[in-house]
Design an enzyme around this catalytic site. Sequence first.
Site, PDB file in Angstrom:
ATOM      1  N   TYR A 425     -19.092  11.117  -6.676  1.00 34.66           N
ATOM      2  CA  TYR A 425     -19.993  11.595  -7.815  1.00 34.66           C
ATOM      3  C   TYR A 425     -19.513  12.563  -8.824  1.00 34.66           C
ATOM      4  CZ  TYR A 425     -21.303  15.829  -4.810  1.00 34.66           C
ATOM      5  OH  TYR A 425     -21.464  17.285  -4.013  1.00 34.66           O
ATOM      6  N   GLU A 426     -20.361  12.738  -9.843  1.00 30.85           N
ATOM      7  CA  GLU A 426     -19.895  13.566 -11.076  1.00 30.85           C
ATOM      8  C   GLU A 426     -18.980  12.790 -11.775  1.00 30.85           C
ATOM      9  OE1 GLU A 426     -22.564  15.742 -11.790  1.00 30.85           O
ATOM     10  OE2 GLU A 426     -20.945  15.613 -13.060  1.00 30.85           O
ATOM     11  N   GLY A 427     -18.912  11.443 -11.737  1.00 26.27           N
ATOM     12  CA  GLY A 427     -17.969  10.704 -12.232  1.00 26.27           C
ATOM     13  C   GLY A 427     -16.946  10.380 -10.987  1.00 26.27           C
ATOM     14  N   GLN A 432     -12.446   9.841 -13.875  1.00 27.17           N
ATOM     15  CA  GLN A 432     -11.757  11.086 -14.170  1.00 27.17           C
ATOM     16  C   GLN A 432     -10.617  10.684 -14.793  1.00 27.17           C
ATOM     17  OE1 GLN A 432     -13.407  13.874 -14.349  1.00 27.17           O
ATOM     18  NE2 GLN A 432     -15.156  12.885 -13.305  1.00 27.17           N
TER      19      GLN A 432
END
Length: 567
Positions: A425-427, A432
Amino acid sequence: MPYRSPVTDYTFLLSHVVGYDRVSGTEKYAEAGADMVSAILTEAGRMCDEVMAPLQRGGDLNPARLENGALRSSPGFAEGWKAIAEGGWIGMSGSPEHGGMGLPMAVTTAVNDMMSGACLSLQLAPLMSQGQIEALEHHASDAIKELYLPKLISGEWSGTMNLTEPQAGSDVGALSSKAEPNGDGTYAVTGQKIFISWGDNDFCDNVCHLVLARLPDGVPGTKGISLFLVPRNLPEENGNAGVANSLKVVSLEHKMGLHGSPTCVMQYDGATGWLVGEEHGGMAAMFTMMNNARLGVGGQGVGVAEAAWQHAMAYAMERKQGKSASGTIADHADVRRMLTSMKADVFAARAILASCAVAIDMGNATGSAEWKARAAFLTPIAKAFGTDTGIAVSEAGVQVHGGMGFIEETGAAQFYRDVRVTAIYEGTNGIQAMDLVARKMMDGGEAAAKLLDEIEDHAERARGRLPELAGPVWEATETLREATEWMVAQGEMNDRFAGAVPFLRAFARVLGGHFHLIAALSDPGGAREKLARFYINALLPEHAGLLEQAQGGCADLYAISLEELSA
Ligand SMILES: Cc1cc2nc3c(=O)[nH]c(=O)nc-3n(C[C@H](O)[C@H](O)[C@H](O)COP(=O)(O)OP(=O)(O)OC[C@H]3O[C@@H](n4cnc5c(N)ncnc54)[C@H](O)[C@@H]3O)c2cc1C
C-alpha cells in the site's frame, strides 16, 4: 517478550547521526531542542509499551468486524485510540493554531515508528488522520480548516484516504467515482472505493473521508481528478457530528494480517462532500497526504522490524539447542548472522527514514529548494527500504524461532503477516522505485549527485580515523554514482524501470553504510562501531550485485515472450 520502544536509539540517531540539530536550529522548530525531544520520546515510548503493545495480539485474534452495518473494533482499540489522542500523538505535527503541537516531522516519525512496533493495526488509524490533517492544512478552505482540523487533531474525529477502486489501483487515473455540484457549494459524490483502511470505527464521533472523484468536466486520467472531503456524519452549525451522510461500509476484507485494522469497501451514493483544493487539482492535494503517508509507511516497516528483532533476540537468548558458549542458539554463528543482520538493517532503515524526515523539516523551515529536492528524493527510498526491511527482518525473526516461528502463539509470525502489506500500500515498492529513477531524476540526477557528494566527502574525512570502514563506503558511493549516471542517461524509460528496484535497494545499502559510519565514529571501539563494521563488511557489498542488475536494461526481459514465459 514485552516490546520496548527504542527511545535511546532514537535519541542517539537524532543527536549524532542525522543532524537533527539543524532542524532545532531553525526559527520554526527552535523550541524542539534535544531535551524536549528526549522528553517527548520517553513519554510516547511509555504509552507505546504500556497501552499499545498489549493490544497487538488481541487485534490479531479478534479482528474488527461489521455487525448490521456497524463497525466493531478489536477489543481495547477504543481505549488505545483514546490514549493516543489524549497524549497529543495524532496532532504532533499539526499547527498549534488548531490544537496541534507543531513538532517537526523528525519527531513525529520517531513516535510513529515506535507506535508501529507496538501495534501496527491500531497505529494505522492515527497515521491516516495525520495525512489528512496535513492535506487539509495545505489545501482546504479556511472554513473547512476551522471546522475539521481541531476535531481531527484532538482525535474526536478520524480521517481516511480513498483512492483505490477495483479497476484503479496503482493506476489512480483510471478511477470512475463521480462528483456533481449540488449548486450550494457542496458536491454529490458517488462511487465505490475498496481497501479503505479504517473506513469506519466505533470510537470517534465522525469519520472524515478524503475521496478522489471526477467532476462532470474532468478529463480522463489524473488531470481530471478532484479531491473531496466527505464526512460520515454531516457537521451541524455548532460543529457537532450530525445526521448520517449517504455512504456506508459495504464489507470488510479478510486479510493475511493486520487484522485489527478494518479494510473497508466503501459505497458513496450521492454523499455530500466539499471540494479540497482546486477543481481537477485533486492529485496535487492528495500527494500531500500520500507523501506524508509514504514516510509514515516506511516508519511502519522500521517499527515492525524493531519489534520482530527484539522478539527474536529474546527467544534466541533463552532457547537451548546444541553446544555453544552460552548454551543458547544465540551463540550459533548462523543465528548470530541473522540477529546481527536484523539489528544492522533496522539501524540503516531507521537512519534513512529519519534523514528523510529531517530533509522535510529543513525544507519546511527554510523553504530551501535543495532540501525539498533532498526530501523528495529520499521519500521513495525511505518507504521502500523501510518496508522491505520490515518484511526481511520479521521473516528472519520467524527463522530464528525455528518451528515455534511457524506457531502463532509466539507472535513471530504476526509481525511478518502484519507488515507484508506495507510494501504494497501507499504505492507498491515497485512504483516507489520507478518514481525514484524517473520523476526524482528529472533534474538530471542533481539531487542524487549532491547526496553522493556529501557521503563521499564524509567518507574521505573519516579515512583518517576508520580507514577500513571509510574506504568501502567511499568506493561503494563511487560505484553508485556511475550507476546513477547510467540511469539518468537512459532515454528509454523501460531500461530504467527494469532495474529500478535493485537500484533503489543499492542506494539504500550505500546510505546505510554512510549512516553506520557516522555512528561508528561517535562510538570508537564500542557496540555501534562493531555493528557498523558488520554492516559494511557483510551487508554493504550487496550493492555491487544489485547495481549490476540495475544496469541490465530491459532487453533480456522482453526477449522472452509472454507465451514463452507462461509455457
Ligand atoms: C490492507 C490494505 C490497506 C489499504 N489501504 C488503502 C487506503 O486506506 N486507501 C486507499 O485508497 N487504498 C488502500 N489500499 C490499496 C493499495 O494502495 C493498493 O492495493 C495498491 O496501491 C496497489 O494497487 P492494486 O492492489 O490494484 O495492485 P495493482 O495496481 O494491480 O498492481 C499489481 C502489481 O503490478 C505492479 N504494477 C502496477 N502498475 C504498474 C506499472 N505501471 N509499472 C510497473 N508495475 C506496475 C504493482 O507494483 C504490483 O506488483 C490498501 C490495500 C491493502 C491491501
